[in-house]
Design a protein around this motif. Structure first.
Motif, PDB file in Angstrom:
ATOM      1  N   ARG A  84     -79.549 -85.823  16.519  1.00  0.00           N
ATOM      2  CA  ARG A  84     -80.536 -86.703  15.882  1.00  0.00           C
ATOM      3  C   ARG A  84     -79.864 -87.955  15.308  1.00  0.00           C
ATOM      4  O   ARG A  84     -80.429 -89.036  15.347  1.00  0.00           O
ATOM      5  CB  ARG A  84     -81.261 -85.979  14.750  1.00  0.00           C
ATOM      6  CG  ARG A  84     -82.321 -85.040  15.193  1.00  0.00           C
ATOM      7  CD  ARG A  84     -83.089 -84.460  14.006  1.00  0.00           C
ATOM      8  NE  ARG A  84     -83.758 -83.266  14.428  1.00  0.00           N
ATOM      9  CZ  ARG A  84     -83.327 -82.020  14.211  1.00  0.00           C
ATOM     10  NH1 ARG A  84     -82.233 -81.804  13.539  1.00  0.00           N
ATOM     11  NH2 ARG A  84     -84.012 -80.991  14.644  1.00  0.00           N
ATOM     12  N   ASP A  85     -78.653 -87.788  14.776  1.00  0.00           N
ATOM     13  CA  ASP A  85     -77.945 -88.897  14.137  1.00  0.00           C
ATOM     14  C   ASP A  85     -77.193 -89.785  15.119  1.00  0.00           C
ATOM     15  O   ASP A  85     -76.754 -90.861  14.766  1.00  0.00           O
ATOM     16  CB  ASP A  85     -76.946 -88.355  13.102  1.00  0.00           C
ATOM     17  CG  ASP A  85     -77.640 -87.678  11.949  1.00  0.00           C
ATOM     18  OD1 ASP A  85     -78.839 -87.948  11.720  1.00  0.00           O
ATOM     19  OD2 ASP A  85     -76.997 -86.865  11.263  1.00  0.00           O
ATOM     20  N   SER A  86     -77.034 -89.331  16.366  1.00  0.00           N
ATOM     21  CA  SER A  86     -76.254 -90.110  17.329  1.00  0.00           C
ATOM     22  C   SER A  86     -77.076 -91.237  17.928  1.00  0.00           C
ATOM     23  O   SER A  86     -78.298 -91.170  18.002  1.00  0.00           O
ATOM     24  CB  SER A  86     -75.755 -89.189  18.445  1.00  0.00           C
ATOM     25  OG  SER A  86     -76.839 -88.728  19.223  1.00  0.00           O
TER      26      SER A  86
END
Length: 89
Positions: A84-86
């Motif tokens: 999700r953070d990439s």
């Protein structure tokens, strides 16, 4: 722990044929498919690690891996959070 997780190819970027949008357990992200010899098409599954597709896998194998990962809990949740953070831009 870093895991490779399967994702379903949703679309290939028209501008960048080395980038695909892939869905993993409801999360959609752009990943690099440039390492693959044979490029996937929408509907096919790939094994993803740190934003790169490492190989194509069949749907049955992908679903078996996802079921296993969901069963191990925290490591899978951590990997989804990292996905999700990439960002690949």
């Amino acid at each position: 722990m870093c895991l490779a997780i399967p994702g379903e190819v949703v679309e290939i970027s028209a501008d960048r044929p080395d980038i695909a949008r892939v869905a993993v357990s409801g999360v959609k992200r752009l990943i690099n498919i440039g390492l693959l010899g044979e490029k996937p098409v929408p509907g096919e599954w790939v094994l993803i690690h740190v934003g790169f597709a490492l190989s194509k896998v069949d749907e049955g194998e992908a679903k078996a891996v996802l079921d296993f990962l969901e069963g191990i809990g925290k490591s899978y949740e951590d990997e989804l959070a990292a996905l999700r953070d990439s960002r690949i831009e």
